[in-house]
Design a protein around this motif. Sequence first.
Motif, mmCIF file in Angstrom:
data_model
loop_
_atom_site.group_PDB
_atom_site.id
_atom_site.type_symbol
_atom_site.label_atom_id
_atom_site.label_comp_id
_atom_site.label_asym_id
_atom_site.label_seq_id
_atom_site.Cartn_x
_atom_site.Cartn_y
_atom_site.Cartn_z
ATOM 1 N N ILE A 47 0.938 -1.077 0.083
ATOM 2 C CA ILE A 47 -0.179 -0.031 0.136
ATOM 3 C C ILE A 47 0.961 1.277 0.164
ATOM 4 N N ALA A 48 0.459 2.273 -0.982
ATOM 5 C CA ALA A 48 1.444 3.297 -1.074
ATOM 6 C C ALA A 48 0.396 4.552 -0.699
ATOM 7 N N SER A 49 0.991 5.597 -0.380
ATOM 8 C CA SER A 49 0.235 6.885 -0.185
ATOM 9 C C SER A 49 0.334 7.745 -1.403
ATOM 10 N N ASN A 98 1.898 1.107 7.945
ATOM 11 C CA ASN A 98 2.278 0.090 6.845
ATOM 12 C C ASN A 98 2.310 0.615 5.514
ATOM 13 N N VAL A 99 2.624 1.657 5.417
ATOM 14 C CA VAL A 99 2.886 2.592 4.262
ATOM 15 C C VAL A 99 4.181 2.036 3.416
ATOM 16 N N ARG A 100 4.244 1.459 2.384
ATOM 17 C CA ARG A 100 5.425 1.026 1.739
ATOM 18 C C ARG A 100 5.635 1.596 0.259
ATOM 19 N N GLY A 101 5.079 2.608 0.054
ATOM 20 C CA GLY A 101 5.094 3.188 -1.256
ATOM 21 C C GLY A 101 4.768 4.720 -1.008
ATOM 22 N N LEU A 102 5.503 5.652 -1.708
ATOM 23 C CA LEU A 102 5.363 7.151 -1.437
ATOM 24 C C LEU A 102 5.251 7.813 -2.765
ATOM 25 N N GLU A 103 4.666 8.872 -2.844
ATOM 26 C CA GLU A 103 4.537 9.779 -4.131
ATOM 27 C C GLU A 103 4.965 11.215 -3.736
ATOM 28 N N ILE A 104 5.959 11.829 -4.508
ATOM 29 C CA ILE A 104 6.542 12.970 -4.349
ATOM 30 C C ILE A 104 6.462 13.700 -5.733
ATOM 31 N N ASP A 105 5.888 15.069 -5.748
ATOM 32 C CA ASP A 105 5.579 15.673 -6.889
ATOM 33 C C ASP A 105 6.502 16.941 -6.622
ATOM 34 N N PHE A 106 7.195 17.042 -7.913
ATOM 35 C CA PHE A 106 8.171 18.291 -7.749
ATOM 36 C C PHE A 106 8.213 19.261 -8.987
ATOM 37 N N TYR A 107 8.603 20.587 -9.032
ATOM 38 C CA TYR A 107 8.702 21.363 -10.066
ATOM 39 C C TYR A 107 10.003 21.793 -10.238
ATOM 40 N N VAL A 320 2.915 -3.168 -11.580
ATOM 41 C CA VAL A 320 1.955 -2.095 -11.818
ATOM 42 C C VAL A 320 1.352 -1.256 -10.795
ATOM 43 N N ARG A 321 1.240 -0.144 -10.994
ATOM 44 C CA ARG A 321 0.725 0.891 -9.989
ATOM 45 C C ARG A 321 -0.691 1.221 -10.338
ATOM 46 N N THR A 322 -1.612 1.297 -9.475
ATOM 47 C CA THR A 322 -3.051 1.630 -9.763
ATOM 48 C C THR A 322 -3.435 2.360 -8.177
ATOM 49 N N ARG A 323 -4.745 2.558 -8.240
ATOM 50 C CA ARG A 323 -5.368 3.571 -7.343
ATOM 51 C C ARG A 323 -6.500 3.089 -6.827
ATOM 52 N N ILE A 350 -0.645 -0.031 -4.718
ATOM 53 C CA ILE A 350 -2.001 0.437 -4.655
ATOM 54 C C ILE A 350 -1.683 1.668 -3.525
ATOM 55 N N SER A 351 -2.212 2.731 -4.586
ATOM 56 C CA SER A 351 -2.128 4.017 -4.014
ATOM 57 C C SER A 351 -3.265 4.617 -3.428
ATOM 58 N N THR A 352 -3.095 5.136 -2.173
ATOM 59 C CA THR A 352 -4.522 5.803 -1.574
ATOM 60 C C THR A 352 -4.020 7.125 -0.833
ATOM 61 N N ASP A 353 -4.891 7.877 -0.575
ATOM 62 C CA ASP A 353 -4.911 9.099 0.311
ATOM 63 C C ASP A 353 -5.387 8.862 1.764
ATOM 64 N N TYR A 354 -5.902 7.524 1.813
ATOM 65 C CA TYR A 354 -6.457 7.080 3.161
ATOM 66 C C TYR A 354 -5.984 5.608 3.829
ATOM 67 N N TYR A 355 -4.663 5.731 4.112
ATOM 68 C CA TYR A 355 -4.013 4.758 4.741
ATOM 69 C C TYR A 355 -4.543 4.831 5.954
ATOM 70 N N LYS A 356 -5.339 5.859 6.587
ATOM 71 C CA LYS A 356 -5.969 5.908 7.783
ATOM 72 C C LYS A 356 -7.298 6.813 7.413
ATOM 73 N N ALA A 357 -8.164 6.722 8.334
ATOM 74 C CA ALA A 357 -9.356 7.400 7.927
ATOM 75 C C ALA A 357 -9.281 8.926 8.202
ATOM 76 N N ASP A 358 -9.899 9.651 7.380
ATOM 77 C CA ASP A 358 -9.888 11.011 7.695
ATOM 78 C C ASP A 358 -10.181 11.572 9.058
ATOM 79 N N ALA A 359 -9.506 12.497 9.528
ATOM 80 C CA ALA A 359 -9.655 13.079 11.031
ATOM 81 C C ALA A 359 -11.198 13.495 10.984
#
Length: 397
Positions: A47-49, A98-107, A320-323, A350-359
């Motif tokens: 699982i990745a964020s 348990n996140v073992r994938g990350l995403e970093i955007d840059f300019y 493969v990466r999916t969301r 498997i990418s998600t914004d919610y490895y934990k529930a929203d506050a």
Amino acid sequence: MKRYALPFALCCLLVASCKKETKDKNLPIVYDNGPTDSLKLNQIQIIASHNSYHLKTDSSIFAWMSKADSLGILPSSYSPTGIDYTHLPIEQQMSDYNVRGLEIDFYNDPLGGQFYNRQGFSLIAQGSKIESHIEELKQPGFKVVHIPDFDFNTNYYTFKQALTAVYNWSVSHPNHLPVFINIETKEETVGGTLPTVPGLTVAVPFDADACNKMDEEIKSIFGDALNKVITPDNVRGTYSTLEAAALAGNWPTLAQARNKVVFIMQGAAEDLYTVGHPSLQGRAMFVYSNPGTPEAAFVIMNNSAQVTQIQNRVQQGYIVRTRADDGTTQARVGDYSDMNNAFMSGAQIISTDYYKADARAGTTGWTDYHVQFPNGELARIDSFSAPDKMNLGLIKE
């Protein structure tokens, strides 16, 4: 003289045993992770964020964007609904969720200062807030931003800061599973999309020099030898192309990949990054590519509803990466269908914004939607790339 012989012998024995103990302490620790360490890199699911650095934007900017969105001024890609989330520091994501994938955007910011000012404030009569007062943003180098001028809050202002956080976590967790780091190189800005709005930031395009500097920044943190990085050269080996190696299953085993990271790049600089580097020879990062091209080893298929197509790619040997979710939709309505599709597809990342529930879970408009493997597993054996290894047991750290 004899009466001192026994104490002397005991003393010598004690000294010898102490020396042996000290020597042993200097030996590297060998971890027994069991039979799952024979799995290849492409034979696990993690699982990745998504946008792992992201913090919710300034409240006044968010309110302006919401109003502009309701009036149809903003393009749909800048909908404030989709950016209404925030992430923990990546060290905490990996240690606690348990996140073992990350995403970093840059300019690209070769001269420095390109993103020092937040010009979105000029549209809401808060000109005094335009200057960020963040010294790191004045320095040359890649800047971690989601949407310049509007969605700029982040746990890490520079690529190097984010890399340092990953490196330090890795050093302190020397038995960790390989960490997949998705890099998105970005050029799109609101200023570029709406040129009639004066003063907004426009991106600096990537070029060949910027591509080389990406590798330089990675090496500045992980070392010139990249011993803690799984590179395209590591996978390609003696195969004619990187894709040939991937399809032949020439991925490292988990035993070889532990305590390392993998960089995969997408976005504006993808094609430039491969120029002069056939099959990514000498590069620090992989790129997401179309099957059938020499550099294809990682494939991005973000629509997890393409279950059969993803399964086919996984079976062929690609990673493969999916969301599992997109924007904040699933968290608002509690829809797990995309997550379940992602799990069933065999996609390894498997990418998600919610490895934990929203506050805000449990309040009006928010559910406790979150993405974790059943029983809280750290990672899973992939049933499509390793169907004959499903009985090896749990993957451990």
